[in-house]
Write an enzyme that holds these catalytic residues in place. Structure first.
Site, short mmCIF file in Angstrom:
data_model
loop_
_atom_site.label_atom_id
_atom_site.label_comp_id
_atom_site.label_asym_id
_atom_site.label_seq_id
_atom_site.Cartn_x
_atom_site.Cartn_y
_atom_site.Cartn_z
N ARG A 40 0.82 -1.22 0.00
CA ARG A 40 0.00 0.00 0.00
C ARG A 40 0.85 1.27 0.00
O ARG A 40 0.45 2.30 0.52
CB ARG A 40 -0.97 0.03 1.18
CG ARG A 40 -2.05 -1.04 1.11
CD ARG A 40 -3.06 -0.86 2.24
NE ARG A 40 -3.97 -1.99 2.33
CZ ARG A 40 -4.58 -2.39 3.43
NH1 ARG A 40 -4.40 -1.73 4.56
NH2 ARG A 40 -5.40 -3.43 3.42
N ARG A 44 -3.36 6.36 0.21
CA ARG A 44 -3.89 7.50 0.95
C ARG A 44 -2.87 8.23 1.81
O ARG A 44 -3.14 9.34 2.28
CB ARG A 44 -5.06 7.04 1.82
CG ARG A 44 -6.28 6.63 1.01
CD ARG A 44 -7.33 5.99 1.89
NE ARG A 44 -6.87 4.71 2.41
CZ ARG A 44 -7.55 3.99 3.31
NH1 ARG A 44 -8.69 4.45 3.79
NH2 ARG A 44 -7.08 2.82 3.71
N ARG A 53 -6.83 11.50 -6.90
CA ARG A 53 -8.01 10.66 -6.78
C ARG A 53 -9.27 11.44 -6.40
O ARG A 53 -10.37 10.86 -6.39
CB ARG A 53 -7.79 9.61 -5.68
CG ARG A 53 -7.21 8.28 -6.09
CD ARG A 53 -8.21 7.29 -6.67
NE ARG A 53 -9.51 7.30 -6.05
CZ ARG A 53 -9.84 6.67 -4.92
NH1 ARG A 53 -8.95 5.98 -4.26
NH2 ARG A 53 -11.07 6.74 -4.46
N ASP A 89 -6.67 -3.37 -6.79
CA ASP A 89 -7.34 -3.95 -5.63
C ASP A 89 -7.64 -5.40 -5.95
O ASP A 89 -7.82 -5.76 -7.13
CB ASP A 89 -8.64 -3.20 -5.32
CG ASP A 89 -9.24 -3.63 -3.99
OD1 ASP A 89 -8.89 -3.03 -2.95
OD2 ASP A 89 -10.04 -4.59 -3.97
N TYR A 164 -14.63 -12.81 0.54
CA TYR A 164 -15.41 -11.62 0.22
C TYR A 164 -16.73 -11.98 -0.45
O TYR A 164 -17.78 -11.40 -0.15
CB TYR A 164 -14.60 -10.68 -0.68
CG TYR A 164 -13.62 -9.81 0.05
CD1 TYR A 164 -14.04 -8.89 1.00
CD2 TYR A 164 -12.25 -9.89 -0.21
CE1 TYR A 164 -13.14 -8.08 1.68
CE2 TYR A 164 -11.34 -9.08 0.47
CZ TYR A 164 -11.80 -8.19 1.41
OH TYR A 164 -10.91 -7.39 2.07
#
Length: 354
Positions: A40, A44, A53, A89, A164
């Site tokens: 990652r 962010r 973004r 992702d 998921y």
């Protein structure tokens, strides 16, 4: 549903990167410096990422070749890391295939409808290579722009993708997944086999476009016992890793909370075993028989600690990593979103100095 073996291995003209420390360490060699990258790292924690973004949904960004390439490049420019990891992702190939999934801010991937019976499993669409052509285009742009820095492609492993789908989103206990796995093992294996196809197709697309290594993320495998992992999960992850073996690139396998599964994850076909922060690297190497190539394993939370504390941890991990045949410095999971990016840059500089 096509057999994995029907997906032919295309051998692109891959970049020659003889001086890349990341690739040398992944092969079990001793490069001039310990290589470092962060899971990652593109995300962010970077103000330039947040600016780019703004107003763009996560999955839209993952299918925009120019945007995903720029986001992937941002931490390489800022931190001087030894590898780029594709901005994507693990649910991207599911979305590409036509599965109703979205990434909900603050929650994560959420399915339109859980997959918990035979009809739902058999209704899952097959991923076709052209459905991830935009991702492959982004990989091609990165290969042109990264210079001497290797690019890591990645995919979610069948168990984590299945979790998921079955749970309908993130889960703490994975109760529906485990119940289906044990109550309907034939259906479980059918679902996992379909998801192995999805992961393999996604990785083939990235590798054919020029990715220099891959990482198979089994984020939630640590919820399983070793016995369950070997029976229900390992065969399907092994199929994925075997499918990309012909490209001759390093294959990294990582999961969270998988200290008791390290040997099994290596047995699935990993060239490099990712280790989270719960097991010291020297102990991980001991469990793996002393000849392992490992990746890890700084606790991401310690990036918020004072510099003397963080420096001591980085030095300890680098020293423990010398017990391995090869060591790639990384975190024990992903960069947290509110980390000061200057701290990451400083960690890279420290690792390179040791």
């Amino acid at each position: 549903m096509p057999e994995l073996s029907s997906l032919s291995v295309v051998s692109p003209v891959r970049r020659a990167l003889p001086g890349a420390p990341f690739l040398a360490a992944a092969r079990g060699e001793r490069p001039a410096r310990v290589p470092v990258w962060f899971m990652r790292q593109a995300g962010r924690s970077l103000p330039e990422y947040r600016a780019l973004r703004e107003g763009v949904p996560m999955l839209d960004a993952c299918f925009d070749p120019e945007m995903l390439a720029e986001i992937t490049l941002q931490p390489v420019r800022r931190h001087g890391v030894d590898a780029a990891v594709l901005f994507s992702d693990i649910v991207v190939p599911l979305r590409a295939a036509g599965v109703d999934v979205d990434i909900v801010p603050g929650t994560g991937p959420v399915m339109g409808r859980p997959v918990r019976d035979v009809a739902a499993v058999r209704a899952l669409p097959v991923l076709e290579p052209e459905q991830v052509a935009k991702v492959a285009e982004g990989v091609g742009l990165l290969v042109e722009r990264l210079g001497e820095t290797p690019l890591i492609g990645f995919a979610g492993a069948p168990f984590t993708l299945a979790s998921y789908l079955i749970e309908g989103g993130p889960s703490r206990n994975h109760e529906h997944t485990k119940a289906l796995m044990h109550s309907e093992p034939k259906l479980w294996h059918e679902l996992a086999a379909r998801l192995a196809d999805v992961a393999a197709t996604f990785l083939h697309a990235q590798l054919a476009a020029g990715a220099d290594a891959i990482q198979l993320f089994d984020s939630w495998a640590g919820a399983l016992s070793e016995r369950d992992y070997r029976e229900f999960v390992l065969p399907h992850s092994a199929r994925v890793l075997e499918e990309v073996a012909g490209y001759g690139v390093p294959r990294i396998h990582f999961g969270v909370g998988t200290g008791e599964l390290l040997v099994a994850m290596r047995d699935a076909g990993a060239d490099v075993v990712g280790v989270d922060w719960r097991v010291p690297l020297d102990e991980a190497v001991r469990r793996l028989g002393g000849e392992a190539v490992v990746q890890g394993n700084l606790d991401p939370a310690l990036l918020h600690a004072s510099w003397p504390v963080l420096e001591a941890e980085v030095r300890r991990i680098v020293e423990e990593g010398r017990m391995a045949r090869g060591h790639i410095f990384n975190l024990g999971h992903g960069v947290l979103p509110n980390v000061d990016p200057d701290v990451l840059t400083r960690v890279v500089q420290l690792v390179h100095s040791l």
